[in-house]
Write a protein that holds these residues in place. Structure first.
Motif, short mmCIF file in Angstrom:
data_model
loop_
_atom_site.label_atom_id
_atom_site.label_comp_id
_atom_site.label_asym_id
_atom_site.label_seq_id
_atom_site.Cartn_x
_atom_site.Cartn_y
_atom_site.Cartn_z
N THR A 55 0.83 -1.21 0.00
CA THR A 55 0.00 0.00 0.00
C THR A 55 0.86 1.26 0.00
O THR A 55 0.45 2.30 -0.52
CB THR A 55 -0.92 0.03 1.25
N ILE A 56 2.05 1.18 0.58
CA ILE A 56 2.92 2.37 0.64
C ILE A 56 3.61 2.63 -0.70
O ILE A 56 3.76 3.77 -1.13
CB ILE A 56 3.98 2.23 1.76
N VAL A 57 4.04 1.56 -1.36
CA VAL A 57 4.82 1.74 -2.60
C VAL A 57 3.93 1.65 -3.84
O VAL A 57 4.43 1.69 -4.97
CB VAL A 57 5.98 0.71 -2.69
N LYS A 58 2.62 1.61 -3.64
CA LYS A 58 1.64 1.46 -4.73
C LYS A 58 1.91 2.43 -5.89
O LYS A 58 2.11 3.63 -5.67
CB LYS A 58 0.23 1.74 -4.16
N ASN A 59 1.97 1.90 -7.09
CA ASN A 59 2.12 2.68 -8.33
C ASN A 59 3.44 3.46 -8.43
O ASN A 59 3.54 4.40 -9.22
CB ASN A 59 0.95 3.67 -8.49
N ALA A 60 4.44 3.09 -7.63
CA ALA A 60 5.74 3.77 -7.76
C ALA A 60 6.27 3.62 -9.19
O ALA A 60 6.06 2.59 -9.84
CB ALA A 60 6.73 3.18 -6.77
N ASP A 61 6.94 4.65 -9.64
CA ASP A 61 7.52 4.55 -10.99
C ASP A 61 8.70 3.61 -10.99
O ASP A 61 8.89 2.85 -11.94
CB ASP A 61 7.92 5.96 -11.46
N ILE A 62 9.51 3.67 -9.94
CA ILE A 62 10.62 2.72 -9.80
C ILE A 62 10.58 2.17 -8.38
O ILE A 62 10.47 2.93 -7.41
CB ILE A 62 11.99 3.38 -10.04
N LEU A 63 10.66 0.86 -8.28
CA LEU A 63 10.81 0.21 -6.97
C LEU A 63 12.13 -0.53 -6.97
O LEU A 63 12.40 -1.36 -7.85
CB LEU A 63 9.67 -0.80 -6.76
#
Lengths: 306, 306
Positions: free
Chosen positions: B222-230
């Motif tokens: 839920t925190i990193v949702k839809n990040a451009d780069i993980l």
């Protein structure tokens, strides 16, 4: 008897891509020592194939980062490698508390004992001795408390002169230990055979003196006298004598003067300031005072044998 | 809006000649951040031409040596470079005491302030904000207290649609600021011109999520949702799921599952265990779950733009 010195790093503090802070690996009379441990030393040890497990004694000259900041990482790695043997660490007072705190907050759980030998004397003192080697401090003069280290091979027993011994059939193998220890032999006839007839001189014990960092300190000459190899820092050429004095470092001329006065066999210089692009200038300048000068470079190996 | 991520180091702890512990340099919306600082980071920064003076904020995920032991050397170097600007350091509780003790015994006299932001919360929290970027923690699950970090660009004002605006000569330049802020315009006639006629959407704000070290922790999705780069650590292939669980690290399949569930655009994996000779296996395995996978390598640059 033999010395093999591997330079792991030999530059001063400011990081550059191809510069590595001070660290040396010394093999002397089959003992293995690490001297100083700047950041990245453990990687240099891998690069130059230093056997991690052979080292049981680490000598730190002073606590400036470029001589010390690689220690905690190396000790942590020894933990990861499941080391079990004791590790002895010699260095200025304070080294234990800082190192153990860093390891503690990293929760580095080592199975081996770290035995710290904290130094604070301003006189040369014997800090290590086994049956092959002694190590003494060389008090230096830097901005913080600093010691160099003198590594000396111990004398071996005299060697039997078998040709001469065979001329005395009465001398038994049981006598050899006494003869090697330097004793004369008294024959049944009462004739005394002098030891120097029965033995030859053993190989000459060798010595290595490590002196970094320091301003010009002529009183170390008596300590490093006749060393087979002397490493002496030379941070500056003599053009920056002012800066050497201010920062308590040495110039090449000063390093060479120590080598000359101490009558050493070989001088290695290093700890070059980043301001000089051509380190060959260090060698040229030092050679104006002392002829047998070598430049420390990472991976370079220096040897002495007897 | 843009992200440029430079990998400085991406390997796990055991030192190898061509392995470098975790460190990354992030440029996001013209802000410059250092993330983690394993031993040797400052040398990697030189190698990959990172401007030392641009960095004012350093984020440390946890206090294991391979993420942290380069910090004190870097701060010491900033002192040598006569830095004067404040340096903000974010990391677990304990980082301040250990770092300052190491600097103190080295007598590293810095002219700049080191401002430590010690973290201890197990909930995600906003820890940095300026007019361009926010940084929040991503609580992770490792053997010691650990946070990842989420870097997010802030929304820019809406862009003027000059073609449409020119159709209303009554609208004055003095109105532009309100229009950019999203307001409608009421003409003298009483006619209301809706803001979406007068403006275009601004570039999409980008985000970068850094997650190392951690066991598989699905609630970070839920925190990193839809990040451009993980970036997500993948210390082991799934063949050593047992070891991943024991050491609280992740496998490639677990990293890829987080990327898939969080619907990120790009997954970078790293922190490879030294037991694997061919790191391409990490990519192949991750791609069985998530298609857009990249391998971290020292010097590699990843970008995103909008």
């Amino acid at each position: 008897m033999s010395i093999k010195l591997t330079i792991l790093g030999c530059h001063s503090a400011t990081p550059r891509v191809n510069a590595f802070p001070t660290s040396q690996y010394l093999e002397i009379n089959n003992c293995h020592f690490l001297i100083d441990c700047g950041e990245g030393t453990q990687r240099q040890m891998r690069k130059y194939k230093v056997g991690f497990s052979k080292i049981n004694h680490i000598f730190i000259s002073h606590l400036h980062g470029d001589h010390f900041y690689g220690l905690v990482g190396l000790l942590s790695t020894y933990g990861i490698l499941s080391r079990e043997k004791d590790m002895h660490i010699y260095g200025p007072k304070g080294i234990k508390k800082a190192t153990l705190l860093m390891l503690k907050i990293s929760e580095s759980h080592a199975k081996f004992n770290m035995i710290f030998h904290e130094l604070s004397s301003n006189e040369s003192e014997l800090i290590f001795e086994n049956d092959k080697v002694t190590v003494s401090t060389i008090p230096l003069n830097h901005r913080v408390y600093t010691n160099g280290y003198l590594f000396k091979e111990k004398e071996k027993p005299r060697k039997l002169n078998m040709l001469n011994i065979s001329g005395y059939p009465e001398i038994d193998k049981a006598d050899y230990l006494n003869i090697k220890a330097g004793k004369d032999v008294t024959l049944a006839s009462g004739e005394i055979i002098k030891n120097d007839v029965l033995t030859k001189n053993p190989p000459k014990p060798l010595s290595y003196a490590f002196c970094s960092d320091t301003s010009y300190k002529p009183d170390i000459v008596t300590i490093v006298k006749n060393a087979d190899i002397l490493y002496h820092e030379a941070t500056f050429l003599s053009d920056r004598q002012d800066l050497a004095k201010k920062t308590k470092h040495s110039t090449t001329l000063e390093a060479a003067q120590i080598a000359k006065d101490a009558n050493v066999n070989k001088l290695i210089i290093g700890h070059y300031s980043g301001r000089y692009k051509d380190i060959n200038l260090f060698q040229k300048e030092a050679e104006t005072i002392f002829e047998n000068v070598f430049l420390a470079n990472p991976g370079e190996v220096f040897t002495a044998n007897s």
